[in-house]
Scaffold this motif. Structure first.
Motif, PDB file in Angstrom:
ATOM      1  N   THR A  87       0.831  -1.203   0.000  1.00  0.00           N
ATOM      2  CA  THR A  87       0.000   0.000   0.000  1.00  0.00           C
ATOM      3  C   THR A  87       0.869   1.260   0.000  1.00  0.00           C
ATOM      4  O   THR A  87       0.605   2.199  -0.756  1.00  0.00           O
ATOM      5  N   VAL A  88       1.908   1.258   0.808  1.00  0.00           N
ATOM      6  CA  VAL A  88       2.782   2.438   0.889  1.00  0.00           C
ATOM      7  C   VAL A  88       3.421   2.720  -0.473  1.00  0.00           C
ATOM      8  O   VAL A  88       3.417   3.862  -0.955  1.00  0.00           O
ATOM      9  N   LEU A 103      -6.386   4.247   0.092  1.00  0.00           N
ATOM     10  CA  LEU A 103      -6.622   5.585   0.643  1.00  0.00           C
ATOM     11  C   LEU A 103      -7.398   5.517   1.952  1.00  0.00           C
ATOM     12  O   LEU A 103      -7.195   6.334   2.853  1.00  0.00           O
ATOM     13  N   SER A 104      -8.263   4.513   2.058  1.00  0.00           N
ATOM     14  CA  SER A 104      -9.162   4.431   3.219  1.00  0.00           C
ATOM     15  C   SER A 104      -8.412   4.212   4.532  1.00  0.00           C
ATOM     16  O   SER A 104      -8.955   4.468   5.602  1.00  0.00           O
ATOM     17  N   ALA A 152      -9.779  -0.295  -9.274  1.00  0.00           N
ATOM     18  CA  ALA A 152     -10.257   0.920  -8.595  1.00  0.00           C
ATOM     19  C   ALA A 152     -10.462   0.677  -7.096  1.00  0.00           C
ATOM     20  O   ALA A 152     -10.173   1.550  -6.266  1.00  0.00           O
ATOM     21  N   SER A 153     -10.920  -0.522  -6.760  1.00  0.00           N
ATOM     22  CA  SER A 153     -11.167  -0.809  -5.337  1.00  0.00           C
ATOM     23  C   SER A 153      -9.858  -0.852  -4.543  1.00  0.00           C
ATOM     24  O   SER A 153      -9.833  -0.537  -3.352  1.00  0.00           O
ATOM     25  N   GLN A 154      -8.797  -1.210  -5.239  1.00  0.00           N
ATOM     26  CA  GLN A 154      -7.473  -1.186  -4.611  1.00  0.00           C
ATOM     27  C   GLN A 154      -7.107   0.244  -4.221  1.00  0.00           C
ATOM     28  O   GLN A 154      -6.641   0.509  -3.101  1.00  0.00           O
TER      29      GLN A 154
END
Lengths: 213, 213
Positions: free
Chosen positions: B10-11, B52-53, B45-47
DNA sequence: TAGATTGTTAATCGATTAACAATC
DNA sequence: TAGATTGTTAATCGATTAACAATC
């Protein structure tokens, strides 16, 4: 025909095991174990065994692995039994540094051509015996020298165009030092080396440490 | 205090989103969506939304994301609101290439010192205004210039020793270009950039393609 | 309002690890 | 033989993706 889809992290680790075994060999050690390798690399022994198990049985129960034999097997698996001809695409500072990095030759990668657009650079040597060529000659030179790997160190805005040309020239893999994510046909391999992203992971971590106490 | 442990991938992607947004900004686009970014990067897109969430709610339902605002948020999250002083440790070809890479300054990284053992290099400039120093001066120079990040481009056999010295000097993060896996205290961050391993992943893939047909 | 897109939950997928029978 | 270590299965852990209510 390979039996299974190999996880990407496994492939990276195989290359690391191979390096580890090379070091053991240099130290004169001729037998090792999954535990010994795992400890040296900061991972779990079962990880090592699992990774190897995708490709066969290379050890002896109760005994461990013969360093020479396992090393040879990994060399084979990683496609390193042959020498690879590589071309440096973009002969700036980074291209120059990579071309002259001793680790390349030591690992069976031979820089046999280099390219640049800058007229001033054409004709200069990037390493002893290898002169820098114009991009217009790329296709023929890649063919004539059976170059299969391109190391891409051109400016970001040119990377896709150059990659397209490389694909047309018959290259099989690209080590991509540019920040662009390249579109290539699925039979072409690309590995990204993006140290600015790594640098930003680093600042994230540093900033997090400070925030969290 | 950050709420959760953030996945490493994620980072890395956050840094990639930030780069993507910077490009959109330059193009004059001021609104985007998770789908638009995802498509540009070849992910889902969900990634993007999931990543971000972890840090908050930055978009407007039915509308998307304000490029400027999201870009600023990511800048903040990645620790890039401040400029970082970095030191080049090992001023060979690779150190030189990195020090002179325009992407560093553009992204808020300032090379303020460089080091080498080679007597012949001491006193030369690695970039305009920054001279190469002896290792013996490393500790004091790192302190005086509040350098928090070291870019490590020394030969493999020296890397751990130099890393130890860097840690003692108060460095907070190391971008490690050497093939060694460094042992450092847990409050010190290390990011490895290992392009020989990437090159071998590439030969594995190329060799696999050829084996499999 | 109707259409679009978020933020988040739940389901899925994939990778790591523990455990252990096999066997040197 | 007893001790050690493999190869492999099953359990666990973590990351990705789909789905959808919330809401602009």
């Amino acid at each position: 025909m390979r039996p299974l889809k190999i996880p990407k992290p496994t492939v990276k680790r195989l290359a690391i095991y191979y390096r580890c075994l090379t070091k053991l060999k240099e130290t004169g050690i001729d037998r090792t174990s999954s535990k010994e390798m795992a400890d040296a690399l900061g991972i779990k022994a079962s990880q090592v065994r699992k990774d190897l198990s995708y490709f066969g049985e290379f050890g002896k129960r109760g005994v461990g692995y013969d360093v020479d034999k396992l090393s040879y097997k990994l060399k084979e698996i990683l496609g390193l039994k042959k020498n690879w001809n590589v071309a440096i695409i973009g002969s700036g500072n980074l291209g120059y540094a990579i071309a002259n990095y001793s680790g390349l030759e030591k690992n069976g990668f031979k820089v046999v051509a280099a390219f640049d657009i800058d007229e001033k650079k054409i004709g200069r040597m990037i390493i002893p015996g290898v002169t820098i060529n114009k991009f217009s000659e790329m296709s023929s030179i890649i063919n004539e020298n059976s170059i299969e790997i391109a190391i891409l160190t051109v400016p970001a805005h040119e990377s896709q165009n150059v990659a397209d040309a490389l694909v047309k020239s018959g290259i099989k893999g690209i080590l991509n030092f540019t920040p662009s994510s390249l579109s290539v046909p699925e039979n072409i391999s690309v590995e990204d080396v993006d140290f600015v992203i790594s640098l930003k992971s680093l600042t994230f971590e540093i900033a997090s440490f400070n925030d969290n106490e």
